[in-house]
Design a protein around this motif. Structure first.
Motif, PDB file in Angstrom:
ATOM      1  N   ALA A  32      13.887  11.393  -7.417  1.00 24.59           N
ATOM      2  CA  ALA A  32      13.337  10.924  -6.144  1.00 24.59           C
ATOM      3  C   ALA A  32      13.338   9.402  -6.122  1.00 24.59           C
ATOM      4  O   ALA A  32      13.115   8.755  -7.151  1.00 24.59           O
ATOM      5  N   LYS A  33      13.606   8.848  -4.937  1.00 21.37           N
ATOM      6  CA  LYS A  33      13.579   7.397  -4.737  1.00 21.37           C
ATOM      7  C   LYS A  33      12.762   7.098  -3.496  1.00 21.37           C
ATOM      8  O   LYS A  33      12.823   7.825  -2.504  1.00 21.37           O
ATOM      9  N   VAL A  34      12.001   5.991  -3.531  1.00 22.86           N
ATOM     10  CA  VAL A  34      11.112   5.660  -2.413  1.00 22.86           C
ATOM     11  C   VAL A  34      11.625   4.426  -1.670  1.00 22.86           C
ATOM     12  O   VAL A  34      12.227   3.527  -2.261  1.00 22.86           O
ATOM     13  N   LYS A  93       5.264   5.993  -4.599  1.00 16.71           N
ATOM     14  CA  LYS A  93       5.661   6.142  -5.997  1.00 16.71           C
ATOM     15  C   LYS A  93       4.849   7.229  -6.694  1.00 16.71           C
ATOM     16  O   LYS A  93       5.392   8.005  -7.502  1.00 16.71           O
ATOM     17  N   GLN A  94       3.561   7.301  -6.352  1.00 12.94           N
ATOM     18  CA  GLN A  94       2.745   8.365  -6.935  1.00 12.94           C
ATOM     19  C   GLN A  94       3.228   9.735  -6.473  1.00 12.94           C
ATOM     20  O   GLN A  94       3.306  10.684  -7.270  1.00 12.94           O
ATOM     21  N   LEU A  95       3.564   9.843  -5.193  1.00 12.11           N
ATOM     22  CA  LEU A  95       4.037  11.120  -4.664  1.00 12.11           C
ATOM     23  C   LEU A  95       5.403  11.476  -5.244  1.00 12.11           C
ATOM     24  O   LEU A  95       5.667  12.641  -5.563  1.00 12.11           O
ATOM     25  N   ALA A  96       6.269  10.490  -5.390  1.00 13.93           N
ATOM     26  CA  ALA A  96       7.594  10.741  -5.960  1.00 13.93           C
ATOM     27  C   ALA A  96       7.487  11.192  -7.418  1.00 13.93           C
ATOM     28  O   ALA A  96       8.226  12.084  -7.862  1.00 13.93           O
ATOM     29  N   ILE A 131       0.833  -1.203   0.000  1.00 15.76           N
ATOM     30  CA  ILE A 131       0.000   0.000   0.000  1.00 15.76           C
ATOM     31  C   ILE A 131       0.866   1.251   0.000  1.00 15.76           C
ATOM     32  O   ILE A 131       0.687   2.161  -0.816  1.00 15.76           O
ATOM     33  N   LEU A 132       1.817   1.315   0.926  1.00 14.79           N
ATOM     34  CA  LEU A 132       2.652   2.512   1.032  1.00 14.79           C
ATOM     35  C   LEU A 132       3.530   2.711  -0.192  1.00 14.79           C
ATOM     36  O   LEU A 132       3.685   3.836  -0.675  1.00 14.79           O
ATOM     37  N   LYS A 133       4.102   1.630  -0.700  1.00 12.53           N
ATOM     38  CA  LYS A 133       5.010   1.793  -1.838  1.00 12.53           C
ATOM     39  C   LYS A 133       4.270   2.365  -3.040  1.00 12.53           C
ATOM     40  O   LYS A 133       4.792   3.248  -3.733  1.00 12.53           O
TER      41      LYS A 133
END
Length: 387
Positions: free
Chosen positions: A141-143, A127-130, A121-123
């Motif tokens: 940016a890297k998540v 990724k959308q935010l990055a 869920i978080l990843k």
């Protein structure tokens, strides 16, 4: 319209504007907390990690030691990082998770593992935010979500999401102890937020409630004594001294989290996918004891439990069954004496001995001892009194 990053006064103004856009988008994606820190903000955490590893308190989590150098500093993981965006998403439960400890016929599963795997869920949301950040700021940016050598809790504390309490867990004034953490490393120069002061005061509830005394001192954890570590990360047999203390916990332990007084401010999690599913909502031990590998995979698909594997999970379930002392479980335990996994066979022996007060019968003992080739399982059979 993408924002271009420049130097000087305009650059500072633009970075503030970009941070505001990030905060707004993070809220739209469902994050409950977002703050920014710098890569050099957790220098002291590297020293504490080195001490933790030197004392062997990481147990058999070899991955911590293998990547210790990269874990000590975000810049070692990615030299180009200039800012770190720390994000939190609440998974606060509706009810007190410790209430289930009074139902020995059920297997207690840690709150974080009762819904869909938070990593997935978080990843996806990170990724959308990055991608939004890269588009708006023209930056890289890297998540990261818990699977890379990133010290999430010290970084979250440095960014002001909360503070690391006496249990070493992150505590938020708004969300208590129930925050999943994620990080975005970026080349953007974003204004950092202030860290959050420690608000634990004289409270020691988290230390006092630990059933295995896993905290040598406030702000220190010995994972080798922690039931969360033992039931999830530990690959071998659970040491005999901790089996009674496990009670009916079959995956994780929420005790030090649940007793924190700051939880009174936490609201129920907005993300519905974190809610307990029927198959993970502290299910009956009688059901769990029948799981073969295929059934285990189906039942716990998409949850953190699946990653631990059926054998370790059944090891925990059998300890819970032994602690329950219910003779009605014996017909489900006895077939596990011939299970392919020595982890399972050994704890099947232990469970039967607890339930029968070691009156398991010489015939049963000799029959299984004669064909048992694993030394640890044989030792469980040969112990002369319940542990």
């Amino acid at each position: 319209m993408p924002i271009s990053i420049s130097d000087g006064l305009d650059g500072r103004r633009v970075s503030v504007e970009l941070k505001q856009l990030i905060n707004r988008r993070a809220g739209e994606l469902g994050f409950d907390a977002v703050r920014v820190t710098t890569p050099d903000a957790v220098a002291a955490a590297g020293t504490r990690l080195a001490e933790f590893l030197a004392e062997g308190r990481h147990g058999d989590m070899g991955w911590m030691e293998a990547h210790a150098e990269r874990r000590q500093s975000p810049a070692r993981l990615w030299p180009d990082v200039r800012s770190i965006i720390m994000l939190g998403m609440s998974y606060a439960p509706e009810e007190n998770p410790l209430a289930a400890l009074d139902r020995p016929e059920r297997g207690v599963i840690s709150v974080y593992a009762r819904g869909k795997d938070y990593h997935d869920i978080l990843k996806g949301k990170l990724k959308q935010l990055a991608a939004f950040l890269a588009q708006q700021g023209g930056v890289e940016a890297k998540v990261f979500v818990d699977t890379a050598p990133v010290m999430e809790k010290p970084l979250a504390a440095a960014a002001g999401l909360g503070w690391q309490g006496k249990s070493t867990m992150l505590i938020s004034r708004e969300h208590g102890t129930w925050l999943f953490l994620g990080a975005i490393f970026t080349t953007a120069e974003l204004p950092p937020d202030a860290s959050e002061p420690d608000h634990c005061g004289s409270c020691t509830r988290c230390l006092d409630v630990c059933p295995t005394s896993a905290f040598p001192a406030p702000y220190q954890l010995d994972a080798r004594r922690c039931l969360a570590y033992l039931s999830i990360e530990h690959k071998g047999h659970i040491p005999a001294e901790f089996r009674r203390a496990m009670g009916n916990r079959v995956f994780g332990c929420d005790d030090c989290l649940a007793v924190c007084p700051w939880n009174k401010f936490a609201e129920r999690a907005r993300e519905a996918r974190f809610a307990a599913r029927a198959e993970t909502d502290n299910p009956p031990l009688a059901e769990l004891l029948t799981l073969d590998d295929a059934a285990f995979r189906v039942r716990f698909a998409g949850t953190p439990i699946k990653r631990t594997g059926r054998d370790r999970f059944l090891r925990n379930v059998l300890i819970a069954a032994g602690n329950a002392g219910d003779q009605g479980l014996l017909p489900r335990i006895e077939p596990l004496l011939t299970d392919a996994s020595p982890l399972v066979r050994a704890m099947a022996v232990w469970a039967i001995r607890q339930i029968t007060a070691d009156d398991i019968g010489d015939t049963l003992r000799h029959r299984h001892l004669a064909r048992e080739g694993d030394s640890d399982v044989r030792a469980e059979w040969q112990t002369t009194a319940p542990l």
